[in-house]
Design an enzyme around this catalytic site. Structure first.
Site, short mmCIF file in Angstrom:
data_model
loop_
_atom_site.label_atom_id
_atom_site.label_comp_id
_atom_site.label_asym_id
_atom_site.label_seq_id
_atom_site.Cartn_x
_atom_site.Cartn_y
_atom_site.Cartn_z
N LEU A 443 93.96 -88.43 -46.47
CA LEU A 443 94.30 -87.03 -46.73
C LEU A 443 94.18 -86.21 -45.45
O LEU A 443 93.26 -86.42 -44.65
CB LEU A 443 93.40 -86.45 -47.81
CG LEU A 443 93.44 -87.17 -49.17
CD1 LEU A 443 92.52 -86.47 -50.15
CD2 LEU A 443 94.86 -87.22 -49.71
N ASP A 485 88.04 -89.95 -48.08
CA ASP A 485 89.35 -89.46 -48.49
C ASP A 485 90.44 -90.46 -48.10
O ASP A 485 91.58 -90.08 -47.84
CB ASP A 485 89.64 -88.09 -47.87
CG ASP A 485 89.62 -88.12 -46.34
OD1 ASP A 485 89.14 -89.12 -45.77
OD2 ASP A 485 90.10 -87.16 -45.72
#
Length: 831
Positions: A443, A485
């Site tokens: 991300l 992430d």
């Protein structure tokens, strides 16, 4: 004494009359229950002697009739039951249920006078209340137990383990109720001593902080049962009643086996007792089964119908394999071969776990324990055994397995599962040439959400992102969360062209989505790197490295895009700079440009500093570089062993130079545990700087140690042999199992700070901290909590029982001069 004899056999009746008359007893006799009841309706007697088969009203029902109190004689009149050659404990157990005071066999008739005397003096009386020893330090709980049980049991209380053991040595108890959490001598140690004194003692463990592992530990150590506090009166009574009967059943089975040969020669007498045995067999929760050598069922007790839903009558004569669930059909051959090995006397007993059909629930898990049995001529007759329903245990095992392979936040598969699947797919691609693709997704700027809004909001976003990715994943593909992430997708039988299409769709889906929680709305994008798993290499890490590089290239190109790794790729200037940075770090290590800071670790109970954690900083171009900025680069370059040696050498030198460093924890990388020369290096430094090994604690993160459990175990054992301690760092980070704690001989466990920092707001994090602590405690390990940022968290950890705390609320990491100054200030008397 007036004695009523109700015996059907005239010879036995006359013999009994003669024996009692010789002892000056007044004897009244009756040949059956009808006449016996008539006598009891009209006059008082002091004692009743009877047997089971006495006419229309058998001996059991006659006893209950007398106890109603509606006859002329006293409802509490002692009753002696005489049986044929019996299994003593079975008959006694049944007699106790019918309020019969004593049972003897006809062979024991010459002793009847002394038996009557013993019963009258309440000696060896079956109606006597079973006695229970309650070892419980909480007075209210002990009194509550006494009130709940005093009508059916004789209760004695011991306030702690030592008093309980002292009482146990002076008296025999039917049951011991043992609290696990005792002051001084803990419950599991008390259990060890009780089992040493009497391995057959029935013990029920009690605790208000129960987990699967604590229950398993107590049962393995010898406890007969386990109950959690607070408990209801009916629940406690039932557990105690079951425990009281446990010894009855064990001894009954032993006696039944010992008398089998004798009963075979007295078939008619055996038939009488068989009714009693059938009643007991049908009361068992375990299935009792017999099958012929060809596998057809010849006997079942009523537990079969309770577990399977099939009637016993419709199951007799069928092949046992007909009841194996279709999902375990592949085990039928194995089961048949195992049974044949028993029949061939190659093995005497076997245990198999298998799914069996159930009318109501589809299937249940059964643990089959079977062995051969023989006929009267000692010829093999078939297989006999038991089947226990272990569905609850298997469900618990499945839950643990799920936790081991799944990320606790998102529910996706974790890094441990991903690494194994990537190895499997690499192997398949190498053998078959089938093409697979790997997507590595990170991300973009996700750290901003965590830093500005907090990890809780960040976690909510990660959950939603996981749902979006799952919706874009085919059933045949594998989706994993492999980092904070970071996600990975293994695309089965998929070339690069289709992989790029899917990756772009994923990018667009995430970029076009928004995530709203309360009054906050978040927009997130992602960068995806793609690598083809083409079978050209057998090294699965190579494909992950390529996808990682491609992902970094996608970020360098501007993020929110896809990049595919190609052999002729020109690495961007930014990536080249990253590699240059790795070279600078390596150079700094070689020239010993490192400095050490130390963060105190507090003993929560004593409120004193127990030891310090050594934290390394690099000095590059006159700037202090923190571990988060250089360790990832060193890990990628596989040069962590160089840092390990420098940190160990530097720390030992400083411990020799500064006695204020009484005990220090040193972090190690996974690489250290694959380098056999590292142990020799540690020994060399301990000798060189005259450091007592007990002053050093080595730490390794859970995820790193799991990557090579065997190597970790070997190195930890060697470090322990030197006298050093070992701690598991960051426990609970994604793919841990509590069973893992048993495999590594560590003295302490560091609870990952991601659970600790949010435990006041998140009940799941609080439960995980508590579970990790209690599991470590059961394994005789200390616990250390990281990220203790305020007094409220420290108070909560104190309540849970965590041993040590570390974090900014205790103290920030500091250089040695600051540390010495703080110690001096703390020891100076106040003016």
């Amino acid at each position: 004494m007036i004695v009523l004899i109700i015996l059907k056999n005239e010879i036995a009746r006359l013999k009994t009359e003669n024996l009692l008359t010789q002892e000056n007893h007044t004897v009244i006799s009756a040949p059956d229950s009808v006449e016996g009841i008539s006598i009891l309706k009209s006059r008082h007697v002091d004692f009743v002697v009877t047997e089971v088969e006495i006419g229309d009203v058998d001996g059991w029902r006659l006893s209950r009739f007398i106890r109603t109190g509606i006859l002329a004689t006293d409802a509490n009149v002692p009753i002696l039951l005489i049986t044929e050659n019996h299994c003593e404990r079975i008959a006694e157990t049944t007699a106790r249920m019918f309020d019969i005071n004593r049972v003897i066999s006809f062979q024991e008739l010459p002793l009847i006078s002394s038996v009557l005397d013993q019963v009258c003096r309440n000696k060896d009386n079956l109606s006597a209340l079973p006695n229970i020893l309650v070892i419980e330090d909480t007075e209210d709980t002990a009194n509550l137990v006494k009130r709940m049980l005093q009508h059916k049991f004789s209760i004695e209380i011991a306030e702690d383990g030592l008093k309980g053991i002292a009482a146990f040595k002076t008296k025999q108890y039917d049951i011991v109720l043992l609290d696990i959490q005792l002051p001084g001598m803990s419950g599991d140690h008390v259990l060890d001593e009780l089992m040493r004194l009497n391995p057959k003692q029935v013990v029920i463990a009690m605790t208000a902080h129960g987990t699967v592992d604590i229950a398993e530990l107590m049962l393995v150590k010898g406890a007969a049962d386990y109950i959690q506090k607070p408990f209801k009166a009916e629940q406690l009574r039932r557990v105690c009643e079951i425990a009281a009967k446990r010894e009855d059943f064990i001894v009954s089975n032993q006696q039944f086996s010992a008398k089998t040969t004798e009963l075979r020669t007295e078939q008619q007498k055996y038939d009488s007792l068989a009714k009693t045995h059938y009643r007991i067999l049908d009361s068992l929760s375990s299935i009792v089964i017999e099958v012929t050598p060809s596998g057809r069922i010849t006997f079942l007790n009523q537990a079969w119908q309770k577990c399977t839903g099939y009637m016993v009558s419709e199951s007799i004569g069928k092949l046992f394999t007909d009841f194996i669930h279709v999902s375990h059909a592949h085990l039928i051959t194995y089961l048949e071969e195992t049974i044949q090995s028993v029949l061939d006397e190659k093995s005497n007993q076997n245990i198999i776990e298998i799914k069996l059909n159930s009318k109501n629930q589809g299937f249940f898990w059964g643990e089959i324990n079977f062995s051969p049995f023989y006929d009267d001529e000692s010829k093999l007759a078939g297989i006999a055994g038991t089947i226990d329903d272990i569905s609850v245990r298997k469900k618990a095992e499945d839950n643990l397995k799920h936790l081991a392979l799944h990320d606790t936040l998102t529910g996706l598969h974790n890094r441990y599962y991903f690494d194994n699947e990537l190895k499997n797919i690499t192997s398949i691609a190498t053998r078959t040439g089938i093409e697979y693709s790997l997507l590595y997704l990170d991300l973009d700027h996700f750290k901003v959400i965590n830093d500005t809004q907090g990890h809780h909001q960040g976690d909510l976003v990660l959950k939603e992102i996981s749902k979006l990715l799952a919706e874009r994943t085919r059933a045949s593909d594998i989706l994993c969360r492999i980092g904070g992430d970071e996600f990975a997708m293994l695309l089965i039988r998929t070339g690069l062209e289709k992989a790029e299409i899917l990756a772009n769709e994923v990018c667009d889906t995430i970029a076009n989505s928004s995530f709203q929680f309360d009054d906050q709305t978040y927009k997130v994008s992602c960068s995806i790197g793609i690598a083809a798993i083409d079978g050209q290499s057998t090294n699965s890490d190579l494909y992950l490295q390529r996808a990682d590089i491609a992902m970094f290239a996608a970020k360098e190109k501007g993020r929110n895009r896809v990049h595919t790794y190609q052999d002729n790729d020109q690495v961007t200037d930014a990536l080249k700079h990253s590699f240059d940075w790795v070279q600078k770090i390596q150079s700094a290590l070689v020239s010993d440009q490192i400095t050490m800071h130390f963060q105190p670790v507090l003993n929560i109970q004593t409120q004193q500093i127990a030891y310090y954690e050594a934290l390394v900083r690099l000095v590059v171009e006159d700037k202090i570089i923190y571990p988060g900025d250089f360790i990832p680069s060193l890990e990628k370059a596989e040069d962590m062993d160089l840092l390990d040696r420098h940190v160990v050498g530097k720390t030992c030198h400083m411990m020799h130079q500064y006695p204020e460093l009484n005990c220090v924890a040193i972090n190690l990388s996974a690489q250290a545990f694959t380098d056999d020369r590292f142990l020799h290096y540690v020994e060399q430094k301990l000798v060189e700087y005259q450091i007592n090994p007990s002053r050093i604690i080595f730490e390794l993160t859970e995820s790193a140690s799991l990557s090579n459990i065997t190597g970790t175990q070997r190195m930890v054992n060697k470090l322990n042999q030197l006298g050093c301690s070992f701690s598991i760092d960051d426990f609970g980070t994604g793919f841990s199992t509590f069973a893992y704690l048993k495999q590594i001989p560590a003295q302490s466990v560091k609870i990952d700070g991601s659970f600790v920092k949010d435990m006041l707001q998140d009940p799941i994090d609080a439960a995980l901290v508590k579970a990790i602590h209690e599991t470590a405690l059961a394994l005789n390990k200390k616990t250390v909590a990281e990220f203790v940022e305020n007094e409220a968290i420290l108070n909560k950890l104190t309540e849970v029982g965590v041993h040590y705390a570390q974090g900014y609320h205790i103290a920030k990491p500091m250089d040695i001069q600051t540390l010495i100054a703080q110690q001096k200030q703390a020891t100076e008397p106040a003016v």
